[in-house]
Structure formats: structure tokens, C-alpha cells
Design an enzyme around this catalytic site. Sequence first.
Site, PDB file in Angstrom:
ATOM      1  NE  ARG A   1      -4.032  -2.523   2.809  1.00  0.00           N
ATOM      2  CZ  ARG A   1      -4.592  -2.557   3.613  1.00  0.00           C
ATOM      3  NH1 ARG A   1      -4.693  -1.322   3.784  1.00  0.00           N
ATOM      4  NH2 ARG A   1      -5.027  -3.529   3.761  1.00  0.00           N
TER       5      ARG A   1
ATOM      6  CD  GLU B   1     -12.038  -0.852  -0.360  1.00  0.00           C
ATOM      7  OE1 GLU B   1     -12.853  -0.795   0.220  1.00  0.00           O
ATOM      8  OE2 GLU B   1     -10.917  -1.461  -0.362  1.00  0.00           O
TER       9      GLU B   1
HETATM   10  C1  8ZB Z   1      -9.805  -0.548   6.806  1.00  0.00           C
HETATM   11  C2  8ZB Z   1     -10.359  -2.031   6.692  1.00  0.00           C
HETATM   12  C3  8ZB Z   1     -10.246  -2.678   8.012  1.00  0.00           C
HETATM   13  C4  8ZB Z   1     -10.459  -4.042   8.333  1.00  0.00           C
HETATM   14  C5  8ZB Z   1      -9.576  -6.296   7.915  1.00  0.00           C
HETATM   15  C6  8ZB Z   1      -8.744  -5.633   9.556  1.00  0.00           C
HETATM   16  C7  8ZB Z   1     -10.380  -4.231   9.736  1.00  0.00           C
HETATM   17  C8  8ZB Z   1      -7.331  -5.773   7.390  1.00  0.00           C
HETATM   18  C9  8ZB Z   1      -6.684  -7.690   6.201  1.00  0.00           C
HETATM   19  C10 8ZB Z   1      -8.395  -7.953   6.931  1.00  0.00           C
HETATM   20  C11 8ZB Z   1      -8.719  -9.987   6.270  1.00  0.00           C
HETATM   21  C12 8ZB Z   1      -6.284  -9.270   6.142  1.00  0.00           C
HETATM   22  N1  8ZB Z   1      -7.886  -7.035   7.794  1.00  0.00           N
HETATM   23  N2  8ZB Z   1      -6.484  -6.996   6.925  1.00  0.00           N
HETATM   24  N3  8ZB Z   1      -8.753  -8.898   7.219  1.00  0.00           N
HETATM   25  N4  8ZB Z   1      -7.665 -10.023   6.528  1.00  0.00           N
HETATM   26  N5  8ZB Z   1      -4.884  -9.794   5.709  1.00  0.00           N
HETATM   27  O1  8ZB Z   1      -9.904  -4.537   7.831  1.00  0.00           O
HETATM   28  O2  8ZB Z   1      -9.644  -6.712  10.257  1.00  0.00           O
HETATM   29  O3  8ZB Z   1     -11.656  -5.387  10.265  1.00  0.00           O
END
Ligand code: 8ZB
Length: 490
Positions: A100, A171
Site C-alpha cells: 500500500r 477498491e
Molecule cells: C480498513 C479495513 C480494516 C479491516 C481487516 C481488518 C479490519 C485487514 C486483513 C483484514 C482479513 C486481512 N483486514 N487486513 N481482514 N485479512 N489480511 O480490514 O481486520 O476489519
Amino acid sequence: MELKNVKWSADQFLAVRDGVLKQWETGHNLALERAVEYQRSVPLAKRFADALLGAKEAGITLAQPRAGVATVEGQIELLLHLQQVGGADLLPVTIDSYTRQNRYRECIVGIEESKATGRSMLNGFPAVNHGVEGCRALFEAVGLPLQARHGTPDARLLSEIVLASGWTSNEGGGISYNIPYAKSVSLERSLLDWQYCDRLVGLYEEMGVRINREPFGPLTGTLVPPSMSNAVMILEGLLAAEQGVKSLTLGYGQGGHLLQDVAAIRVLEQQAEEYFRDGGYEVEVTTVFHQWMGGFPQDEAQAFGVVCLGAQAAALAGATKVIVKTPHEAAGVPTKEANAEGILATQQTLRMLRGQRMAPSPALEAEMELIRAETKCLLDKVHELGEGDYAIGAVRAFQAGVLDVPFAPSQHNAGKMLPARDNSGAIRYLEFGNLPFTQEIKDHNRALLEERARFEGRPVSFQMVIDDIYAVSKGTLVGRPEKVISTSRR
Ligand code: 8ZB
């Protein structure tokens, strides 16, 4: 290049493209014609835009998780689990934090260590390092449409690689992937870089391939008033449409107040369609509802309560899809099992509510009308500041605090506006900063907060904001003083 809201010519795009592809070795020799050819071979069942349109026409809500690990093998195993056990309708590839920030060199160690230890040492999938080869192998191993989900101010190379790999949605946006995600990236820079990403989609469209684009609605995910995120969504939608994007999914993060959440999604879809029509853009508009993006309860059973309330709001609003949280949210990146459980709980809720919508009522109409009026004030001022140009207007609006996202890390965000919940839990404006609202709108927001203050026997103040930030993780929606909670329990 100077920022303005005008479609880039193909020559302008190609002149920038050479430098983008040189950023990492997997970008070298990436021929657009071959990429488009591969996209043409993607079967209907794996096309994001078609799945969304189908759901919209059928009046159902699709469920999509977030998920990303370091290796191609690990990502395949993860996504197949979410598809087969979790029952996901759409699949994500969540990109890791190094990618990112365009720090591809630092991904190398993470990938190597993940292979050596058998567990992911990155918090997502480093798609640029894996290149078209790895990303296509992943795409071919799964049976559902695939989308890149990230948080990248400069996603140009990432977008090139994932679209060349058959993924059919991306996205992000120049505001929504900058202000909540970066400290010092200028808005001119991120808006230009996202014009590139959108123009790339426009080129695929010109060659007959539909690619879905999804601005990130929740922003900071913390007490964002619906009109602020809706204004940003419509703005990013307009900028994307100008570059040739035809399939747009506009997002909104659950606030937690059922009626306000339904109102927000409904008015977002309506108002966006009006702005696109007035702008002369023909786009397919769908919506995405994000389950609660704020702090979660540690307890897994309580977390399921939050997940299911989000699923309910998405269904009753008629959102096209819902992004699912998991019982591990308070702890960090979920295991694939916990991730599947979040989808299963969501799908059960969605199926039981199938065919039901929140009925129109004076209260729902009033909430929609308020969000619509606030959003119009914000967008009118952006238009005015930009002298008719929404890209220039967006930059000036953030400079002036006319657009202001609460709790954002960016130094290009004023941070003068403060939100808090009213007595029923709906998110209102407490401090307006430089928001261009009418006196009537300001008075209305203030009166609703004063009503809460009277109930709680304390003044409207910053303490309410703090209490509201932690409330959901402690088991309530509104952050009441301890004495109010104990008396209302009796
Ligand atoms: C802005 C988005 C945050 C959300 C989830 C976080 C939070 C981030 C992963 C993921 C599953 C990943 N999140 N990285 N969920 N696998 N590698 O995005 O927990 O809910």
C-alpha cells in the site's frame, strides 16, 4: 500534469504509464492488449460488475469478506475456504501494508519468511511482488469474482497488475485512500494517481471489458456523519466517471443506528444517480454497506451481535453487497475459520430478511432529507471552490475544512469538525469547523445533541465524543456516563 477534472487523453495516459511500469520488475513488459485479451476470457460467473447488477435486479444483498496473506498458495487456500465453507458471494484480495506504501522491496523478506514458517508474516497479499503470473494463478484457482481491496494512495502499478490478472474490481479513490490512510501525501498527488487508475479502467471499457470500481466509503470508520462520507462518495464517483468508469459501487460504513444507516444507503444511491445524470455520465450505480468499522468488543459472542446488526441494516436498506467483519476483529487479522464464521452469520441474517425492507415512514423520510440537504451543502461548496471543477474543488475544500473527515491522520485534513451521537444513537455534528451548512441544519444538529445532554445531565462536550468512540467495544451504542447507564438498567 496539472490536476483538473477532465478525461486524460490516451496519449497523456501512455506517457505516464512507462514510468509506472518501471516501478517494479513485475511491471516491465506489461502489454495492455494482452491484458485486455485475458480479461475477455474471464467467464461471466467471475465478473464483478455482472454479479452486482444481478443482485441489484434480484433485490438481494451479496456478502464479501476481507482476506489476505503473503503467499499465492496461502491465499488460494484462504479464498477457497471462504468460498466453500463460508459461502462468500464475492472474493477479496486484501493487500498488505508495505505494498500500500509502494515498499515492494520490504515485501520480499515477508514472503520468504512466510514460506519458511508456514504462517503469514505480512498482513495481506503483496500482489505487485507476485506479479501477473502469481495473481493469475490465484484468480484461476477460485470460482468467484475477485477484487483488490487495499488503502493505497498511489495504486497505479498495483491496478495495472491486478487488472491484467483477471480481477474485475478495484477498491479505492483519491480522497478515500489518502485522507484516512496517509499522513503527508498531498491530495493533488493522490487525485492524479487515482485519475490514472480510473483512466486505466476507462481504457478497458473502451476495449469492451467492464471493470467495477469502488470508492472506500467508511473513511476513518469512526463516527463519520453520513453526509460527509456520502459527499466524498459522490465526488469520487464523478471523478471516476469522467475518466470512463461505468460500474461504480458507492460505500457507507455502518454507524450503528438502524434507521440512519438505512437512510444513508438509500439517499446515497438516489443522490449519486442524480449527480451522475446531471453530469452527463452513464454509470451503473450499486451500493456497499460495511459492517461496523469502529472498535469491536473483545468477546466473540458480542462481536457476532455487531456483525448481525450490520447484516440486518444492509438487508433492510437494500444494499447491493455487505462487507463482513469477523469475531476476531478486536484482536487483529482473523484466521480463515473466524473469517468464514463472520460470513456464515451474515448470510443467515441476510437469508432470513430476504424480501424485507425497512418501510417508508415520516422518520425515515426526515433522516433521508437531512442527509440529502447536508450532502448538497457540501457538494455545492466544493463546486463553487473549484469554479466548476470537482477535482480542484476537492483539494480546496479540504484546505478550507469544507470537507473534513473526523479522526483522520492526514495533515491535509482540517480536523476541526467533531461528531457525536444524539440521544437515539444517530451520528450528528457537534463542532462544525468550517462546514458550509445552513443555519437551519446547524441548529437542528445542535438541538438533537442538546436533547441527549439533558437526558444525561451533562453539557454537550468533547467527553461525549470520547465516550461514543469506545461505546460499541464496551457493549452499547451511545457512550453514556456511568450513572445514566446504571439508572436506566433498573
Ligand atoms: C480498513 C479495513 C480494516 C479491516 C481487516 C481488518 C479490519 C485487514 C486483513 C483484514 C482479513 C486481512 N483486514 N487486513 N481482514 N485479512 N489480511 O480490514 O481486520 O476489519
